[in-house]
Design a protein around this motif. Structure first.
Motif, short mmCIF file in Angstrom:
data_model
loop_
_atom_site.label_atom_id
_atom_site.label_comp_id
_atom_site.label_asym_id
_atom_site.label_seq_id
_atom_site.Cartn_x
_atom_site.Cartn_y
_atom_site.Cartn_z
N GLY A 1 32.19 59.73 -90.43
CA GLY A 1 33.51 59.54 -89.84
C GLY A 1 33.60 59.87 -88.36
O GLY A 1 34.68 59.90 -87.80
N ASP B 1 37.01 67.86 -84.11
CA ASP B 1 37.21 66.41 -84.14
C ASP B 1 37.70 65.88 -82.80
O ASP B 1 37.29 64.81 -82.35
CB ASP B 1 38.19 66.01 -85.25
CG ASP B 1 37.59 66.14 -86.64
OD1 ASP B 1 36.34 66.16 -86.76
OD2 ASP B 1 38.37 66.24 -87.60
N SER C 1 29.78 55.63 -90.22
CA SER C 1 30.40 55.24 -91.48
C SER C 1 30.32 56.38 -92.50
O SER C 1 31.27 56.64 -93.23
CB SER C 1 29.70 53.99 -92.02
OG SER C 1 30.20 53.65 -93.29
#
Length: 173
Positions: free
Chosen positions: A114, A66, A111
Motif C-alpha cells: 500500500g 504514512d 500493491s
C-alpha cells in the motif's frame, strides 16, 4: 536537494526556530519530527541529534509514517526532479531488463503493502536494490513496516549529516 547543506552544528543550534524547523523538515519530511528536534536544541554533538531523530521516528504513529512515505519519491526518481522515472533509472543503470524488472517489482511491492518501496540506497546499484525488494516482498506487513522505519532512519541520518556537514565543521579558508 537540501537547501541547508554543511551549515554546522553550532549554526544549526543558533538558527531561529522557524528556520531550524524548515531545515529539519527537508531532512525528515515530518513536521512533527522537525518541531520536536528543534525543541531539543541545543545539541552538543551530531550523535545526540541523530539519536533523538531515531527516537522520534520510532515513536511516530503509523499515520505519521504514512505521511512521510507519501512524500518519498517513486523508485528511480528524486524529489522534485524534472526527469521521468525512466530517465532517472537510465542514469542509474543501463541494463533495460533489470530496470524493467525493478519497475515491475515496485508495482508488486506497492500493491502488496500500500505504499512505495523505500530504501536507503547509498551507492547500491539497481541489481542490489532489486534483490532487496524481492526479499522484502516476502515480509509480513508488520515486519515490512518495521523495515521501512529502519530505512527511513538511514535516509534521515544521511540527510541530517549532509545538512550539518562534518562533525568538526568545515574549515573556512
Amino acid at each position: 536537494m537540501l537547501l541547508h547543506q554543511g551549515i554546522g552544528l553550532d549554526a544549526f543550534n543558533a538558527l531561529p526556530e522557524r528556520k531550524a524547523v524548515h531545515a529539519l523538515y527537508e531532512c525528515c519530511n515530518s513536521m512533527t519530527m522537525a518541531r520536536h528536534l528543534t525543541y531539543g536544541r541545543p545539541y552538543s554533538n551530531h550523535d545526540g541529534l541523530f539519536r533523538r531523530a531515531d527516537a522520534l521516528l520510532f515513536a511516530l504513529p503509523e499515520s505519521a509514517v504514512d505521511q512521510i512515505l507519501d512524500a518519498c519519491p517513486e523508485l528511480g526518481r528524486r524529489p522534485r526532479s524534472e526527469k521521468s522515472q525512466a530517465e532517472q533509472c537510465a542514469l542509474w543503470h543501463d541494463d533495460a531488463a533489470v530496470m524493467a524488472e525493478l519497475a515491475e517489482s515496485a508495482r508488486a511491492y506497492a500493491s502488496r503493502f500500500g505504499f512505495g518501496f523505500v530504501m536507503y540506497v547509498g551507492g547500491l546499484d539497481a541489481q542490489a536494490v532489486l534483490s532487496a525488494m524481492t526479499d522484502r516482498l516476502h515480509n509480513e506487513a508488520d515486519t515490512e513496516r518495521k523495515v521501512v522505519r529502519n530505512e527511513l532512519a538511514k535516509i534521515n541520518r544521511s540527510r541530517l549529516e549532509r545538512m550539518l556537514g562534518p562533525e568538526g565543521g568545515y574549515q573556512n579558508w
